[in-house]
Design a protein around this motif. Structure first.
Motif, short mmCIF file in Angstrom:
data_model
loop_
_atom_site.label_atom_id
_atom_site.label_comp_id
_atom_site.label_asym_id
_atom_site.label_seq_id
_atom_site.Cartn_x
_atom_site.Cartn_y
_atom_site.Cartn_z
N ASP A 168 0.83 -1.20 0.00
CA ASP A 168 0.00 0.00 0.00
C ASP A 168 0.87 1.26 0.00
OD1 ASP A 168 -2.18 -1.67 0.04
OD2 ASP A 168 -2.56 -1.45 2.20
N GLN A 169 1.99 1.23 0.72
CA GLN A 169 2.91 2.38 0.71
C GLN A 169 3.48 2.61 -0.68
OE1 GLN A 169 5.92 2.55 3.93
NE2 GLN A 169 4.81 0.87 4.89
N LEU A 170 3.83 1.52 -1.35
CA LEU A 170 4.40 1.63 -2.69
C LEU A 170 3.39 2.24 -3.65
CD1 LEU A 170 6.69 1.01 -4.71
CD2 LEU A 170 5.70 -1.29 -4.97
N VAL A 171 2.15 1.76 -3.58
CA VAL A 171 1.11 2.27 -4.48
C VAL A 171 0.83 3.74 -4.19
CG1 VAL A 171 -1.32 2.07 -5.11
CG2 VAL A 171 0.06 0.01 -4.83
N GLU A 172 0.72 4.08 -2.91
CA GLU A 172 0.42 5.46 -2.52
C GLU A 172 1.52 6.42 -2.98
OE1 GLU A 172 -0.55 8.07 1.52
OE2 GLU A 172 -0.47 5.88 1.59
N ALA A 173 2.78 5.95 -2.92
CA ALA A 173 3.91 6.79 -3.32
C ALA A 173 4.10 6.84 -4.83
CB ALA A 173 5.19 6.28 -2.66
N GLY A 174 3.40 5.97 -5.56
CA GLY A 174 3.54 5.96 -7.01
C GLY A 174 4.88 5.45 -7.48
N GLY A 175 5.48 4.53 -6.72
CA GLY A 175 6.80 4.02 -7.06
C GLY A 175 6.76 2.70 -7.80
N ALA A 176 7.92 2.30 -8.30
CA ALA A 176 8.06 1.03 -9.00
C ALA A 176 8.66 -0.04 -8.10
CB ALA A 176 8.93 1.20 -10.24
N ALA A 266 23.11 2.10 -4.74
CA ALA A 266 23.23 3.44 -4.17
C ALA A 266 23.38 4.49 -5.26
CB ALA A 266 24.42 3.49 -3.21
N PHE A 267 24.12 4.15 -6.31
CA PHE A 267 24.26 5.08 -7.43
C PHE A 267 22.99 5.10 -8.28
CE2 PHE A 267 28.89 4.44 -6.68
CZ PHE A 267 29.25 5.78 -6.55
N LEU A 268 22.39 3.93 -8.49
CA LEU A 268 21.15 3.85 -9.26
C LEU A 268 20.06 4.71 -8.66
CD1 LEU A 268 19.48 2.35 -11.55
CD2 LEU A 268 18.87 0.70 -9.76
N ALA A 269 19.98 4.74 -7.34
CA ALA A 269 18.89 5.42 -6.65
C ALA A 269 19.01 6.94 -6.67
CB ALA A 269 18.81 4.94 -5.20
N GLN A 270 20.18 7.47 -7.02
CA GLN A 270 20.35 8.92 -6.99
C GLN A 270 19.43 9.60 -8.00
OE1 GLN A 270 24.42 10.30 -7.17
NE2 GLN A 270 25.05 9.02 -5.47
N GLY A 271 18.57 10.46 -7.50
CA GLY A 271 17.66 11.19 -8.37
C GLY A 271 16.61 10.33 -9.03
N GLU A 272 16.31 9.15 -8.45
CA GLU A 272 15.36 8.21 -9.07
C GLU A 272 14.07 8.16 -8.25
OE1 GLU A 272 13.33 6.56 -11.20
OE2 GLU A 272 15.33 6.33 -12.13
N PRO A 273 13.02 8.86 -8.71
CA PRO A 273 11.78 8.91 -7.93
C PRO A 273 10.99 7.61 -7.94
CG PRO A 273 11.49 10.04 -10.04
CD PRO A 273 12.95 9.69 -9.92
N ALA A 274 11.32 6.68 -8.84
CA ALA A 274 10.59 5.41 -8.90
C ALA A 274 10.95 4.49 -7.75
CB ALA A 274 10.85 4.70 -10.23
N ILE A 275 12.03 4.81 -7.02
CA ILE A 275 12.47 4.00 -5.89
C ILE A 275 11.96 4.63 -4.60
CG2 ILE A 275 14.47 3.13 -4.62
CD1 ILE A 275 15.98 3.16 -7.31
N VAL A 276 11.19 3.88 -3.84
CA VAL A 276 10.54 4.37 -2.62
C VAL A 276 11.34 3.94 -1.40
CG1 VAL A 276 8.44 4.26 -1.22
CG2 VAL A 276 8.28 4.37 -3.72
N ASP A 277 11.58 4.88 -0.49
CA ASP A 277 12.30 4.59 0.75
C ASP A 277 11.36 3.97 1.78
OD1 ASP A 277 13.99 6.18 -0.69
OD2 ASP A 277 14.28 7.69 0.86
N LEU A 278 11.78 2.86 2.36
CA LEU A 278 11.09 2.28 3.51
C LEU A 278 11.94 2.52 4.76
CD1 LEU A 278 10.02 -1.16 1.99
CD2 LEU A 278 8.60 0.89 2.27
N PRO A 279 11.33 2.63 5.94
CA PRO A 279 12.12 2.85 7.16
C PRO A 279 13.16 1.76 7.36
CG PRO A 279 9.77 3.15 7.58
CD PRO A 279 9.88 2.57 6.20
N ALA A 280 14.29 2.16 7.90
CA ALA A 280 15.36 1.20 8.16
C ALA A 280 14.95 0.20 9.23
CB ALA A 280 16.62 1.94 8.59
N PRO A 281 15.40 -1.04 9.12
CA PRO A 281 15.17 -2.01 10.20
C PRO A 281 16.01 -1.64 11.41
CG PRO A 281 16.64 -2.92 8.55
CD PRO A 281 16.17 -1.61 8.00
N PRO A 282 15.85 -2.34 12.53
CA PRO A 282 16.64 -2.01 13.73
C PRO A 282 18.13 -2.00 13.43
CG PRO A 282 14.92 -3.59 14.25
CD PRO A 282 14.92 -3.45 12.76
#
Length: 298
Positions: A168-176, A266-282
């Motif tokens: 649901d987070q992915l869909v709401e954020a419009g990410g791939a 890490a390089f792929l994700a730079q400036g890439e809005p299709a990648i959605v951040d999830l909170p870090a695990p412990p």
């Protein structure tokens, strides 16, 4: 000869002996492990993989919107599967070039997908082979027919109860695709680079990783970043028109970078809005020490 000089010479001889012993032990361990960065990369090119992937039989009758998959390549003696990872609710697929490993996980409820690549005792090559399914699931007919596809490292426990919420987070954020931020490194890609070098198989590729990093910087990417990810969990929207290109860019970068796929990501994700951040695990220990929370963080 003075007693002091005799003691000094004894210390020097002892130091030389222990250094030579350690060197011999390391060489024996290295040679017996089969580890090497010298192997044929031609079979790992995307063009070469297509007929191998397409030759695997498809599991009929699966139409679920959600699915989970994992992968392992290499000899059975190094199999890393967490025995607690049992399928629940949705179809679970397992991709491997080792038929014995596939028999084991099939007995635990997974749907096997055979990847027709030779089993190698070289852990670097085996790790590269495992990146095929990790980075390119859209090429596998079984995996591509599910809209939401979760990749999980076979050593990690599958968070079944969280998957629908993350979807649901992915869909709401419009990410791939959605991935968790790293729990223990941040701010600069060199943290990922140096972290990996404490493992033998990554050290074998240190110069390859360095050449890749320099090439990325020359192309306009930066070392400073506020997005460093852990790639042991990935949720993809396979219906997103951007997903295939993202997957293939990442895989091509892995071939250039080496098996530290988090460095490439890490390089792929730079400036890439299709990648959605999830909170870090412990947070986990880093080099044997617990990392303190960043200043101002909870």
């Amino acid at each position: 000869m003075s007693l002091a000089l005799m003691k000094l010479r004894t210390i020097v001889k002892y130091r030389r002996m222990t250094r030579a012993l350690r060197k011999t032990v390391r060489r024996i361990e290295h040679d017996s492990s089969g580890i090497s960065n010298e192997f044929d990369r031609a079979p790992l090119q995307r063009e070469a993989l297509l007929p191998l992937i397409g030759s695997a039989p498809v599991h009929a009758g699966e139409s679920s919107e959600m699915a989970v998959y994992s992968t392992y390549c290499g000899p059975l003696g190094s199999f890393t599967y967490d025995k607690n990872n049992r399928p629940k609710t949705w179809p679970h697929y397992f991709v491997s070039n080792n038929r014995s490993a596939l028999e084991i996980v099939e007995g635990l409820g997974w749907k096997p997908i055979f990847l027709d690549l030779p089993v190698s005792k070289n852990p670097v090559l085996s790790a590269h082979q495992a990146k095929v399914a990790k980075a390119l699931p859209h090429l596998f007919p079984d995996l591509a027919r599910h809209r939401f596809l979760t990749y999980m490292d076979d050593k990690r426990r599958i968070p079944h109860g969280d998957l629908e919420g993350i979807r649901d987070q992915l869909v709401e954020a419009g990410g791939a695709m959605a991935l968790r931020l790293s729990p223990h490194i941040e701010g600069n890609i060199l943290w990922e680079f140096t972290d990996s070098l404490f493992q033998d198989r990554y050290r074998e590729q240190a110069h390859q990783m360095l050449r890749y990093t320099l090439a990325q910087m020359e192309s306009g990417k930066t070392l400073e970043t506020d997005r460093l990810f852990t790639t042991n969990f990935i949720l993809r929207d396979m219906a997103d028109p951007r997903i295939a290109a993202l997957n293939e860019r990442w895989y091509d970068d892995i071939l250039a970078c080496g098996i530290d796929c988090q460095l490439a990501f890490a390089f792929l994700a730079q400036g890439e809005p299709a990648i959605v951040d999830l909170p870090a695990p412990p947070r986990k220990k880093y080099l044997g020490k617990t990392i303190a929370a960043p200043e101002g963080a909870a």
